[in-house]
Design an enzyme around this catalytic site. Structure first.
Site, short mmCIF file in Angstrom:
data_model
loop_
_atom_site.label_atom_id
_atom_site.label_comp_id
_atom_site.label_asym_id
_atom_site.label_seq_id
_atom_site.Cartn_x
_atom_site.Cartn_y
_atom_site.Cartn_z
CB VAL A 203 73.56 33.88 64.75
CG1 VAL A 203 73.76 32.48 64.23
CG2 VAL A 203 73.28 34.82 63.59
CG MET A 204 76.49 32.51 68.81
SD MET A 204 76.92 30.80 68.43
CE MET A 204 77.40 30.20 70.07
CB SER B 7 83.39 25.75 72.11
OG SER B 7 84.13 25.59 70.92
CE LYS C 232 84.36 29.07 73.36
NZ LYS C 232 84.58 30.38 72.82
CG HIS D 17 88.21 25.47 73.34
ND1 HIS D 17 87.86 26.37 72.36
CD2 HIS D 17 87.84 24.25 72.87
CE1 HIS D 17 87.30 25.72 71.36
NE2 HIS D 17 87.28 24.45 71.63
CG ASN D 18 88.29 30.33 71.90
OD1 ASN D 18 87.70 29.28 72.11
ND2 ASN D 18 87.67 31.43 71.55
CD GLU E 13 89.16 27.62 67.58
OE1 GLU E 13 88.42 27.24 68.51
OE2 GLU E 13 88.83 28.52 66.79
P1 ATR Z 1 75.01 39.18 65.43
O1 ATR Z 1 76.23 39.98 65.03
O2 ATR Z 1 75.06 37.75 65.05
O3 ATR Z 1 73.71 39.87 65.09
P2 ATR Z 1 75.75 40.09 68.02
O4 ATR Z 1 75.86 41.43 67.38
O5 ATR Z 1 76.92 39.42 68.59
O6 ATR Z 1 75.03 39.11 67.01
O7 ATR Z 1 74.66 40.16 69.17
C1 ATR Z 1 73.65 41.02 69.06
C2 ATR Z 1 72.66 40.69 70.18
O8 ATR Z 1 73.00 41.41 71.35
C3 ATR Z 1 71.31 41.11 69.77
O9 ATR Z 1 70.37 40.25 70.37
C4 ATR Z 1 71.25 42.51 70.34
O10 ATR Z 1 69.95 42.98 70.52
P3 ATR Z 1 69.21 43.69 69.26
O11 ATR Z 1 68.60 42.61 68.47
O12 ATR Z 1 68.21 44.55 69.92
O13 ATR Z 1 70.24 44.47 68.52
C5 ATR Z 1 71.92 42.26 71.67
N1 ATR Z 1 72.43 43.49 72.28
C6 ATR Z 1 73.51 44.18 71.91
N2 ATR Z 1 73.71 45.23 72.70
C7 ATR Z 1 72.74 45.21 73.63
C8 ATR Z 1 72.41 46.01 74.75
N3 ATR Z 1 73.16 47.06 75.10
N4 ATR Z 1 71.32 45.68 75.46
C9 ATR Z 1 70.57 44.61 75.12
N5 ATR Z 1 70.84 43.81 74.08
C10 ATR Z 1 71.91 44.09 73.35
#
Ligand code: ATR
Length: 474
Positions: free
Chosen positions: A15-16, A131, A185, A188-189, A192
């Site tokens: 998402v981010m 943030s 940051k 900041h948190n 918060e």
């Molecule tokens: P959300 O929970 O919103 O899905 P997140 O879990 O904080 O986000 O972040 C996940 C991101 O980190 C994804 O882009 C993930 O890649 P995948 O889409 O392939 O899962 C990436 N990510 C996590 N661990 C990783 C790793 N060891 N190497 C490369 N990318 C990684």
């Protein structure tokens, strides 16, 4: 190899990362895209082609090759092992002068370590606080980049372009070397946490003191949002309190379980406050209050068992009471911010960062969770005196708090006799009285330490270090 044209790259498109990439594209940058799982990259391009120009790659090597030099790669994955894994894959593909940006929520000591490791290889590593959550990432976050000034010269304009703007001024500036961005940051948190706890205590006082319903208290917060307290968090509070639970028709907050969670940045802030010896009592009490709320066995053991022995609430003038709570909230908030800025000053000195505190308040005015009108006053205070030893002692804040000190004391006293826990209100007042005291009882502490441990003491009337022979007194 491919000719690189992309001006910035993002790897990690959850998402981010996705929203940051879209934000870059919407500002006219050609954005290289990569994600461990290619499907995420493909869905971003498929769904948001209208945002601008994306250059998707399935492999890290193609991703790196698609970037113009010096390459600028934003990593947006989970803090910790995932960040290290991505850095390890990326770094062998980069060349001298390239810039790696970690926009995740790294703990600043990790950022210091990574910056040193990449510098060894001729690369810039920019640990960057971001943030504002998902919404901020897409529409303008507050951005706190660390790393070298040299890297900021080429990276800074791109980050400033996508940041929030307040009065046309970007909510992004170079914070300082290596871990400074992630450190700021973190604080900041922490602030918060303190802000949210103070708001929660105000709500609790209004609930108990007035017997007011959540929507009624929401109206109080909505009114407060038109004055000195105007801020995103107060606005959110008013909206949340006005919200009705769809399932039950009850006020939403009345059906939410009262155990607060945390991801750990508050804890990091408090741990660092202890390391540096800075009394960040507002942040610490806020962090511990969350811990207490989640201490289920202890609360079950105490509920209905520990005697309260409280007075009955009797508030003859609700308007005056509400105003007292408002003034106590404002004064406590000034203390929490004053303490947080003290922590930034101490860290800046300790780690050699030379952080401009006024600039930090300026970049927090938009995009982030603690955004508030009030932050302008902090910037102005540091513009008046860049070396201000205590934010509370800036003339504006001294006057603003002085106006509410009597109300603050009434509220903390009322909370105590009526048994409403107000750790942040109370400790902030204790800090205020402590920091302004002519003489603290630390004289007795030093005498005790000399008595039982020969720790020595200094005197009020002579220079030097002294030890008393206590044997005759025993
Ligand atoms: P959300 O929970 O919103 O899905 P997140 O879990 O904080 O986000 O972040 C996940 C991101 O980190 C994804 O882009 C993930 O890649 P995948 O889409 O392939 O899962 C990436 N990510 C996590 N661990 C990783 C790793 N060891 N190497 C490369 N990318 C990684």
């Amino acid at each position: 190899s491919a000719v690189g044209t992309a001006q910035i790259g993002v790897t990690g498109l959850a998402v981010m990362g996705r929203n940051l990439a879209r934000n870059f594209a919407r500002h006219g940058y050609t954005v290289a895209l990569h994600n461990r799982t290619f499907a995420r990259t493909q869905s971003l391009v498929a769904e948001h082609a209208a945002d601008g120009t994306f250059v998707p790659s399935e492999s890290m090597a193609d991703f790196v090759a698609s970037l113009a030099r010096p390459r600028k790669v934003v990593i947006m994955v989970q803090a910790g092992a995932a960040t290290d894994a991505v850095i390890d894959e990326l770094v062998p593909l980069l060349e001298e002068g390239d810039i790696v940006v970690d926009a995740g929520n790294a703990h600043f000591p990790d950022t210091i370590r990574r910056e040193a490791a990449l510098r060894e290889r001729g690369l810039h590593f920019v640990g960057t606080g971001v943030s504002g959550g998902e919404e901020g990432a897409l529409n303008g976050p507050s951005i706190m980049p660390g790393g070298t000034a040299e890297s900021y010269a080429s990276l800074g304009p791109i980050l400033e372009a996508i940041s929030a703007k307040v009065d046309g001024v970007p909510c992004c500036t170079h914070v300082g070397p290596d871990g400074a961005g992630h450190f700021v940051k973190m604080v900041h948190n922490g602030i918060e946490y303190a802000d949210m706890q103070l708001i929660a205590e105000a709500y609790d006082l209004l609930r108990h003191g007035l017997g007011a319903s959540a929507p009624e208290i929401g109206e109080v917060f909505a009114a407060w949002n038109t004055g000195d307290l105007e801020s995103y968090l107060i606005e959110v509070t008013a909206e949340v309190l006005a919200h009705t639970d769809a399932a039950t028709g009850a006020p939403f907050v009345d059906v939410v379980a009262d155990a607060a969670e945390q991801k750990g940045t508050g804890r990091w802030t408090v741990q660092n406050g202890l390391d540096l010896g800075v009394p960040i009592t507002g942040i610490a009490e806020a962090t511990f209050a969350r811990a207490l709320s989640g201490s289920a066995p202890q609360r079950a053991a105490a509920r209905g068992v520990l005697p309260a022995d409280t007075l009955e609430w009797n508030v003859p003038e609700p308007g005056a009471f509400i105003e007292d709570v408002r003034l106590a909230l404002y004064a406590s908030k000034v203390v929490a911010y004053s303490q947080g800025f003290d922590q930034i000053a101490a860290a800046s000195a300790q780690y050699g960062w030379d952080i401009d505190r006024g600039a930090m308040a300026r970049i927090w005015r938009g995009g982030c969770i603690i955004r508030a009108k009030f932050l302008d006053r902090i910037t102005q205070a540091y513009e008046r005196d860049a070396n201000l030893p205590l934010l509370l002692a800036d003339p504006y804040f001294t006057a603003a708090v002085a106006n509410g000190v009597a109300a603050w004391r009434r509220i903390v006293a009322a909370a105590a006799v009526h048994g409403v826990p107000t750790p942040a209100f109370s400790s902030s007042l204790a800090y205020y009285d402590g920091v302004r005291a002519d003489r603290l009882p630390a004289n007795l502490i030093q005498a005790q330490r000399d008595f039982f441990g020969a720790h020595t003491y200094r005197r009020t009337d002579r220079d030097g270090t002294f030890h008393t022979d206590w044997s005759g007194d025993r």
